[in-house]
Design a protein around this motif. Structure first.
Motif, PDB file in Angstrom:
ATOM      1  N   CYS A 241     -13.409   0.208  -5.209  1.00  0.00           N
ATOM      2  CA  CYS A 241     -12.703  -0.877  -4.522  1.00  0.00           C
ATOM      3  C   CYS A 241     -12.418  -2.018  -5.494  1.00  0.00           C
TER       4      CYS A 241
ATOM      5  N   SER B 128     -15.064   5.560  -2.761  1.00  0.00           N
ATOM      6  CA  SER B 128     -16.259   4.889  -2.239  1.00  0.00           C
ATOM      7  C   SER B 128     -16.172   3.402  -2.555  1.00  0.00           C
ATOM      8  N   TYR B 129     -17.267   2.674  -2.291  1.00  0.00           N
ATOM      9  CA  TYR B 129     -17.299   1.247  -2.571  1.00  0.00           C
ATOM     10  C   TYR B 129     -17.210   0.962  -4.068  1.00  0.00           C
TER      11      TYR B 129
ATOM     12  N   GLN C 164      -7.992  -9.099  -0.829  1.00  0.00           N
ATOM     13  CA  GLN C 164      -8.098  -7.922   0.040  1.00  0.00           C
ATOM     14  C   GLN C 164      -8.450  -6.700  -0.792  1.00  0.00           C
TER      15      GLN C 164
ATOM     16  N   TYR D 234       0.856  -1.189   0.000  1.00  0.00           N
ATOM     17  CA  TYR D 234       0.000   0.000   0.000  1.00  0.00           C
ATOM     18  C   TYR D 234       0.893   1.241   0.000  1.00  0.00           C
TER      19      TYR D 234
ATOM     20  N   SER E  37      -5.073   1.928   0.571  1.00  0.00           N
ATOM     21  CA  SER E  37      -5.843   1.104   1.503  1.00  0.00           C
ATOM     22  C   SER E  37      -7.147   1.816   1.830  1.00  0.00           C
ATOM     23  N   LEU E  38      -8.144   1.046   2.227  1.00  0.00           N
ATOM     24  CA  LEU E  38      -9.462   1.624   2.457  1.00  0.00           C
ATOM     25  C   LEU E  38      -9.488   2.507   3.690  1.00  0.00           C
ATOM     26  N   ASP E  39      -8.767   2.129   4.754  1.00  0.00           N
ATOM     27  CA  ASP E  39      -8.783   2.923   5.983  1.00  0.00           C
ATOM     28  C   ASP E  39      -7.604   3.873   6.089  1.00  0.00           C
ATOM     29  N   GLY E  40      -6.627   3.732   5.185  1.00  0.00           N
ATOM     30  CA  GLY E  40      -5.474   4.621   5.203  1.00  0.00           C
ATOM     31  C   GLY E  40      -4.442   4.290   6.254  1.00  0.00           C
ATOM     32  N   ASN E  41      -4.608   3.187   6.993  1.00  0.00           N
ATOM     33  CA  ASN E  41      -3.682   2.835   8.075  1.00  0.00           C
ATOM     34  C   ASN E  41      -2.737   1.711   7.708  1.00  0.00           C
TER      35      ASN E  41
END
Length: 292
Positions: A192, A188-189, A145, A66, A131-135
């Motif tokens: 993905c 958004s979704y 994934q 990521y 990444s979806l959450d940025g973490n």
């Protein structure tokens, strides 16, 4: 016969208003030029950003992470009988609408996505794995994934995301009328994606394993479960010439395996030459020791 009291150079009509109008037009032109707002200046900025050379990430462990900057590449096709390359590489790229590109210095969304020839990393074909959450920055991307594909298109303060949605009567790809692929400024979704293992017989076994760089994979849209495809049969006329259409559609052969249209490589850079990709790195022949 009446005698003329004026000659040809005498001013007639609203000559004074015409002079003031010309002066105002020149003043407005100079102000726009100084501010860089002339149409030709704005257009040049857009093209400069899109064609600006970039450096893509190189991986030390051989996997995609990521935050990596990569090229999304549809690899060469080879003739199974003759062993010769019949289709060259294509790279996913940003393609603004031709009419809007002539009158703008920015990219208007939704923006078209095509597959271009040539693999020099530049603003319009460099994508960032998100990444979806940025973490999860720096962590390996794994099969199955969710991740996002974003691009700055050469702009420093903007991000556009690769997305898709079910086709409708008003929203579909231009030539093939399949599920459209586009760029949007909303994460958004619909933006993905998932990496799927290349071999369908080993797909379940590799679920959850890290995705290797510079290796054939499938990229599937999470919302519609359709695979990203470089539709080489259809060419689009773009601002940069003829390029291939990109759509979301899973092409299956007689063995229920995805065709080369759905094959993609997340291509990283060459650490010894930041202006090229690892796939173009020269392969030196192995040295064989000759025993006496």
């Amino acid at each position: 016969m009446a005698k003329k009291n004026y000659r040809n150079y005498v001013r007639l009509g609203n000559w004074n208003e015409d002079i003031f109008l010309e002066e105002e037009m020149m003043k407005d032109f100079l102000e726009k030029r100084d501010q860089g707002q002339l149409l030709i200046q704005r257009n040049r900025r857009l093209i400069t950003n899109l064609l600006k050379l970039t450096e893509i990430s190189f991986t030390e462990d051989g996997f995609v992470h990521y935050g990596d900057k990569v090229l999304v590449l549809n690899p060469d096709w080879e003739d199974p009988h003759g062993g010769q390359v019949v289709f060259g590489r294509l790279v996913l790229s940003v393609t603004p609408e031709e009419m809007k590109a002539h009158i703008s210095n920015d990219i208007e969304v939704p923006c078209e996505v095509t597959a271009m020839h040539g693999v020099a990393p530049m603003g319009r074909n460099t994508f960032i794995i998100l990444s979806l959450d940025g973490n999860a920055l720096g962590e390996s991307v794994r099969y199955g994934q969710n991740f996002g594909l974003g691009t700055t298109a050469g702009f420093e303060d903007k991000m556009f995301y690769l997305g898709s949605d079910h086709k409708t009567t008003t929203r579909a790809s231009k030539m093939s009328s399949l599920q459209d692929v586009y760029l949007t400024d909303e994460f958004s979704y619909l933006t993905c994606w998932q990496a799927v293992y290349f071999d369908p017989q080993l797909r379940l076994e590799y679920e959850g394993y890290p995705v290797p760089a510079n290796t054939k994979i499938l990229i599937k849209h999470c919302h519609t479960n359709q695979a990203l495809a470089a539709n080489r049969k259809y060419s689009l006329r773009t601002y940069f010439g003829k390029e291939c259409e990109v759509a979301c559609h899973t092409y299956l052969d007689a063995h229920r395996s995805e065709k080369p249209l759905n094959h993609w490589i997340l291509c990283t850079g060459d650490p010894s030459n930041h202006s090229s990709i690892i796939l173009d790195r020269p392969k030196y022949p192995s040295i064989k020791l000759i025993s006496e």
